[in-house]
Design an enzyme around this catalytic site. Structure first.
Site, PDB file in Angstrom:
ATOM      1  N   ASP A 137      33.790  28.572  37.259  1.00  0.00           N
ATOM      2  CA  ASP A 137      34.248  29.955  37.376  1.00  0.00           C
ATOM      3  C   ASP A 137      35.240  30.070  38.531  1.00  0.00           C
ATOM      4  O   ASP A 137      34.922  29.734  39.673  1.00  0.00           O
ATOM      5  CB  ASP A 137      33.016  30.841  37.667  1.00  0.00           C
ATOM      6  N   TYR A 143      41.149  33.838  44.111  1.00  0.00           N
ATOM      7  CA  TYR A 143      40.520  32.770  44.902  1.00  0.00           C
ATOM      8  C   TYR A 143      41.553  31.768  45.417  1.00  0.00           C
ATOM      9  O   TYR A 143      41.263  30.951  46.283  1.00  0.00           O
ATOM     10  CB  TYR A 143      39.465  31.988  44.097  1.00  0.00           C
ATOM     11  N   LYS A 189      39.878  35.275  36.380  1.00  0.00           N
ATOM     12  CA  LYS A 189      39.785  36.749  36.480  1.00  0.00           C
ATOM     13  C   LYS A 189      41.127  37.385  36.818  1.00  0.00           C
ATOM     14  O   LYS A 189      41.926  36.824  37.584  1.00  0.00           O
ATOM     15  CB  LYS A 189      38.768  37.136  37.566  1.00  0.00           C
ATOM     16  N   HIS A 233      38.422  41.665  37.315  1.00  0.00           N
ATOM     17  CA  HIS A 233      37.685  41.287  38.531  1.00  0.00           C
ATOM     18  C   HIS A 233      36.909  42.467  39.144  1.00  0.00           C
ATOM     19  O   HIS A 233      35.785  42.319  39.613  1.00  0.00           O
ATOM     20  CB  HIS A 233      38.669  40.695  39.548  1.00  0.00           C
TER      21      HIS A 233
END
Ligand code: A2P
Length: 307
Positions: free
Chosen positions: A49, A54, A79, A110
């Site tokens: 994931d 990120y 996301k 998200h």
């Protein structure tokens, strides 16, 4: 108590299978994303994931492409960041390019809060835009229903196998149901013994939405693993506290996404045990004794986030 490599899976409302234990990569930035994903795939994880925000899609994708695991056996999630809500198709293409993949198995919104890309500095929309007052710059002329309508269209492109949401409350899910065609396949939220989300879990299960637990150990420094009861039960079963907590999550019937940047911990987190009913009950009710703890609670102004 015997530990086993966890191979459970759940069925999404699309009919696809999702491996119940996946690697979380929030805070595994840059190379840490590569190292942890590589370690996970070597240990036997089938589910990774990530998210555009990120800032590790390149590294996670590189580890996936270098591994011997055939793409169709892997489950990959990314996301849509809040500043990209008006343009999910463009955002998805950017994510796929970084990942070096043709499709993702799951694409999540998200947060339910659109943020204003024009308030971002240096033209990079993968950030948290702020107003001069220091508040987050929310895109008040947009809403998550319109974003979801855009995401629904992605299902026809072959670039996503399923779409879902993240950080949605019951009330925001109900708003979505009232206006949209596709029921989200998943809702990824913070869940751990001090935030067990009993009500949201039951609601999602009734609606055929698979709940996914992020920060399942309590996030940075894993505060959950310091709890006396958790340490005591782990010792009783001769397992690590993290293995006990991850097993508790899985036995409740949803997806769990523990994060570690340490290859040994990545591997040990895949080893789970059967938790006896009385210990499940003790963990289910721990937050009543200790009080609830929500680690991730961004300040999105007056947006009704968790109400
Ligand atoms: P590290 O990355 O150094 O292993 P969460 O999954 O709730 O976000 O928790 C992540 C935190 O838990 C990180 O600080 C991570 O540190 C730590 N962690 C992950 N697995 C373990 C483990 N098996 N034992 C102890 N700490 C762990």
């Amino acid at each position: 108590m015997s530990l086993q490599k966890d191979q459970r899976s759940l069925k999404l409302n699309t009919g696809a299978e999702i491996p119940a234990l996946g690697l979380g990569t929030w805070q595994s930035r840059g190379d840490a994303g590569y190292i942890s994903t590589k370690a996970a795939l070597e240990a036997g994880y089938m589910h990774v994931d990530t998210a555009a925000i990120y800032k590790n899609e390149d590294q996670v994708g590189r580890a996936i492409r270098e591994s011997n695991v055939p793409r169709e056996k892997l489950f990959v999630t990314t996301k849509l960041w809040c500043t990209q809500q008006r343009e999910p198709a463009k955002a998805l293409d950017e994510s796929l390019q970084k990942l070096g993949l043709d499709y993702v198995d799951l694409y999540l919104m998200h947060w339910p809060v659109p943020m204003d890309p024009k308030a971002c500095k240096d033209g990079d929309v993968l950030q948290i835009p702020e107003l001069p007052s220091g508040e987050r710059a929310i895109d008040k002329d947009w809403d998550f229903v319109r974003t979801w309508e855009g995401m629904e269209k992605l299902l026809d492109t072959g670039k996503v196998r399923a779409i879902g949401v993240s950080n949605f409350s019951i009330s925001n899910l109900e708003t979505l149901f009232a206006k949209c065609k596709v029921v989200p396949a998943c809702n990824q939220v913070e869940v751990h013994p001090l935030l067990p989300q009993h009500e949201l879990l039951e609601f999602c299960q009734k609606k055929g939405i698979v709940l996914e637990a992020y920060s399942p150990l309590g996030s940075t420094n894993a505060p959950i693993l310091q709890d006396e009861l958790i340490k005591e039960l782990a010792e009783k079963h001769n397992v690590q506290p993290a293995q006990l907590v991850i097993s508790w999550h899985l036995q409740r019937g949803y997806v769990v996404l523990p994060k570690s940047s340490n290859p040994d911990r990545v591997a040990s987190n895949l080893q789970t045990l059967r938790v006896p009913d009385e210990d499940m009950e003790a963990l289910n009710t721990l937050s009543k004794k200790r009080g609830e703890m929500r680690v991730v609670n961004p300040k999105f102004g007056d947006f009704p986030l968790f109400k």
